[in-house]
Scaffold this motif. Structure first.
Motif, PDB file in Angstrom:
ATOM      1  N   GLN A   1       0.841  -1.178   0.000  1.00  0.00           N
ATOM      2  CA  GLN A   1       0.000   0.000   0.000  1.00  0.00           C
ATOM      3  C   GLN A   1       0.890   1.247   0.000  1.00  0.00           C
ATOM      4  OE1 GLN A   1      -3.191   0.130  -0.269  1.00  0.00           O
ATOM      5  NE2 GLN A   1      -3.777   2.180   0.359  1.00  0.00           N
ATOM      6  N   VAL A   2       0.695   2.086  -0.985  1.00  0.00           N
ATOM      7  CA  VAL A   2       1.502   3.302  -1.056  1.00  0.00           C
ATOM      8  C   VAL A   2       0.927   4.365  -0.131  1.00  0.00           C
ATOM      9  CG1 VAL A   2       0.199   4.195  -3.019  1.00  0.00           C
ATOM     10  CG2 VAL A   2       2.577   4.924  -2.652  1.00  0.00           C
ATOM     11  N   GLN A   3       1.809   5.111   0.510  1.00  0.00           N
ATOM     12  CA  GLN A   3       1.405   6.194   1.391  1.00  0.00           C
ATOM     13  C   GLN A   3       2.170   7.456   1.025  1.00  0.00           C
ATOM     14  OE1 GLN A   3       2.124   4.359   5.291  1.00  0.00           O
ATOM     15  NE2 GLN A   3      -0.084   4.078   5.510  1.00  0.00           N
ATOM     16  N   PHE A   4       1.563   8.604   1.346  1.00  0.00           N
ATOM     17  CA  PHE A   4       2.164   9.881   0.988  1.00  0.00           C
ATOM     18  C   PHE A   4       2.185  10.811   2.183  1.00  0.00           C
ATOM     19  CE2 PHE A   4       2.322   8.953  -3.442  1.00  0.00           C
ATOM     20  CZ  PHE A   4       1.261   8.100  -3.663  1.00  0.00           C
ATOM     21  N   VAL A   5       3.273  11.553   2.314  1.00  0.00           N
ATOM     22  CA  VAL A   5       3.404  12.527   3.384  1.00  0.00           C
ATOM     23  C   VAL A   5       3.825  13.856   2.781  1.00  0.00           C
ATOM     24  CG1 VAL A   5       4.609  13.155   5.491  1.00  0.00           C
ATOM     25  CG2 VAL A   5       4.007  10.756   5.067  1.00  0.00           C
ATOM     26  N   GLU A   6       2.977  14.874   3.001  1.00  0.00           N
ATOM     27  CA  GLU A   6       3.294  16.207   2.505  1.00  0.00           C
ATOM     28  C   GLU A   6       4.113  16.991   3.528  1.00  0.00           C
ATOM     29  OE1 GLU A   6      -1.052  15.593   0.950  1.00  0.00           O
ATOM     30  OE2 GLU A   6       0.130  15.061   2.716  1.00  0.00           O
ATOM     31  N   SER A   7       4.863  17.953   3.044  1.00  0.00           N
ATOM     32  CA  SER A   7       5.621  18.840   3.918  1.00  0.00           C
ATOM     33  C   SER A   7       5.855  20.159   3.193  1.00  0.00           C
ATOM     34  CB  SER A   7       6.957  18.205   4.315  1.00  0.00           C
ATOM     35  OG  SER A   7       7.753  17.964   3.168  1.00  0.00           O
ATOM     36  N   GLY A   8       6.268  21.166   3.977  1.00  0.00           N
ATOM     37  CA  GLY A   8       6.654  22.444   3.383  1.00  0.00           C
ATOM     38  C   GLY A   8       5.606  23.525   3.448  1.00  0.00           C
ATOM     39  N   GLY A   9       4.429  23.214   3.967  1.00  0.00           N
ATOM     40  CA  GLY A   9       3.415  24.247   4.087  1.00  0.00           C
ATOM     41  C   GLY A   9       3.787  25.259   5.154  1.00  0.00           C
ATOM     42  N   GLY A  10       3.034  26.373   5.194  1.00  0.00           N
ATOM     43  CA  GLY A  10       3.311  27.378   6.200  1.00  0.00           C
ATOM     44  C   GLY A  10       2.611  28.674   5.888  1.00  0.00           C
ATOM     45  N   LEU A  11       3.060  29.720   6.570  1.00  0.00           N
ATOM     46  CA  LEU A  11       2.493  31.059   6.425  1.00  0.00           C
ATOM     47  C   LEU A  11       3.431  31.905   5.576  1.00  0.00           C
ATOM     48  CD1 LEU A  11       0.465  33.294   7.249  1.00  0.00           C
ATOM     49  CD2 LEU A  11       1.886  33.669   9.276  1.00  0.00           C
ATOM     50  N   VAL A  12       2.880  32.569   4.575  1.00  0.00           N
ATOM     51  CA  VAL A  12       3.681  33.409   3.697  1.00  0.00           C
ATOM     52  C   VAL A  12       2.876  34.660   3.339  1.00  0.00           C
ATOM     53  CG1 VAL A  12       2.874  32.223   1.614  1.00  0.00           C
ATOM     54  CG2 VAL A  12       5.077  33.406   1.581  1.00  0.00           C
ATOM     55  N   GLN A  13       3.559  35.750   3.107  1.00  0.00           N
ATOM     56  CA  GLN A  13       2.878  36.982   2.720  1.00  0.00           C
ATOM     57  C   GLN A  13       2.480  36.945   1.240  1.00  0.00           C
ATOM     58  OE1 GLN A  13       5.493  40.249   3.778  1.00  0.00           O
ATOM     59  NE2 GLN A  13       4.501  40.460   5.765  1.00  0.00           N
TER      60      GLN A  13
ATOM     61  N   GLY B   1       2.341  37.605  -2.496  1.00  0.00           N
ATOM     62  CA  GLY B   1       3.460  37.891  -3.377  1.00  0.00           C
ATOM     63  C   GLY B   1       4.661  37.008  -3.132  1.00  0.00           C
ATOM     64  N   GLY B   2       4.634  36.261  -2.048  1.00  0.00           N
ATOM     65  CA  GLY B   2       5.757  35.398  -1.696  1.00  0.00           C
ATOM     66  C   GLY B   2       5.711  34.059  -2.398  1.00  0.00           C
ATOM     67  N   SER B   3       6.685  33.219  -2.031  1.00  0.00           N
ATOM     68  CA  SER B   3       6.829  31.906  -2.657  1.00  0.00           C
ATOM     69  C   SER B   3       6.908  30.818  -1.608  1.00  0.00           C
ATOM     70  CB  SER B   3       8.105  31.872  -3.511  1.00  0.00           C
ATOM     71  OG  SER B   3       8.080  32.856  -4.515  1.00  0.00           O
ATOM     72  N   LEU B   4       6.556  29.611  -2.038  1.00  0.00           N
ATOM     73  CA  LEU B   4       6.606  28.461  -1.150  1.00  0.00           C
ATOM     74  C   LEU B   4       6.715  27.212  -2.016  1.00  0.00           C
ATOM     75  CD1 LEU B   4       6.342  28.252   1.994  1.00  0.00           C
ATOM     76  CD2 LEU B   4       3.947  27.652   1.618  1.00  0.00           C
ATOM     77  N   ARG B   5       7.445  26.221  -1.529  1.00  0.00           N
ATOM     78  CA  ARG B   5       7.478  24.935  -2.216  1.00  0.00           C
ATOM     79  C   ARG B   5       7.023  23.856  -1.256  1.00  0.00           C
ATOM     80  NH1 ARG B   5      12.465  21.425  -4.820  1.00  0.00           N
ATOM     81  NH2 ARG B   5      12.854  20.975  -2.600  1.00  0.00           N
ATOM     82  N   ILE B   6       6.036  23.101  -1.685  1.00  0.00           N
ATOM     83  CA  ILE B   6       5.576  21.981  -0.882  1.00  0.00           C
ATOM     84  C   ILE B   6       5.970  20.680  -1.562  1.00  0.00           C
ATOM     85  CG2 ILE B   6       3.733  23.223   0.293  1.00  0.00           C
ATOM     86  CD1 ILE B   6       1.740  22.130  -1.674  1.00  0.00           C
ATOM     87  N   SER B   7       6.165  19.655  -0.735  1.00  0.00           N
ATOM     88  CA  SER B   7       6.647  18.373  -1.226  1.00  0.00           C
ATOM     89  C   SER B   7       5.718  17.258  -0.771  1.00  0.00           C
ATOM     90  CB  SER B   7       8.050  18.094  -0.693  1.00  0.00           C
ATOM     91  OG  SER B   7       8.945  19.119  -1.037  1.00  0.00           O
ATOM     92  N   CYS B   8       5.772  16.166  -1.493  1.00  0.00           N
ATOM     93  CA  CYS B   8       4.999  14.977  -1.136  1.00  0.00           C
ATOM     94  C   CYS B   8       5.891  13.766  -1.392  1.00  0.00           C
ATOM     95  CB  CYS B   8       3.739  14.903  -1.980  1.00  0.00           C
ATOM     96  SG  CYS B   8       2.819  13.363  -1.830  1.00  0.00           S
ATOM     97  N   ALA B   9       6.230  13.080  -0.310  1.00  0.00           N
ATOM     98  CA  ALA B   9       7.108  11.917  -0.405  1.00  0.00           C
ATOM     99  C   ALA B   9       6.304  10.632  -0.288  1.00  0.00           C
ATOM    100  CB  ALA B   9       8.160  11.980   0.690  1.00  0.00           C
TER     101      ALA B   9
END
Length: 122
Positions: free
Chosen positions: A1-13, A15-23
């Protein structure tokens, strides 16, 4: 059974940037098309971006086109969503999605991650 875990979320203003990941763990990552969906409070879950098994084909919701980029690293079993020029309306829980068939439809997705919160302040 495959499972996924996201990371990298957060608070940003705005116009800003963010990268989220899923392993991924378990299963064969390269046999799955991957995608990102999001759900804002009081709203239905909606499609954001999708990428084919090889990474050669991508799709985006009109609301994020030109601002978000989906990519994947099959040896690392990880899919990414790079987000730039973020807007307050991008605030939502972002979910990693996987399916043997390339899809942009919530009801067709077989596997989901637990979600990561992205909050964009104005």
């Amino acid at each position: 059974q495959v499972q996924f875990v996201e990371s990298g979320g957060g608070l940003v203003q705005a116009g800003g940037s963010l990268r989220i990941s899923c392993a991924a763990s378990g299963g064969t990552f390269s046999s799955l098309a991957m995608g990102w969906f999001r759900q804002a409070p009081g709203k239905e879950r909606e499609f954001v971006a999708a990428i084919s098994k090889s990474g050669h084909i991508t799709s985006y919701a009109d609301s994020v086109k030109g601002r978000f980029t989906i990519s994947r690293d099959n040896p690392k079993k990880t899919v990414y969503l790079q987000m730039v020029s973020l807007k307050p309306e991008d605030t939502a829980v972002y979910y990693c999605a996987a399916d043997p068939i390339y899809t942009t439809v919530v009801a067709q997705v077989d596997y989901w991650g637990q979600g990561t919160q992205v909050t964009v302040s104005s």
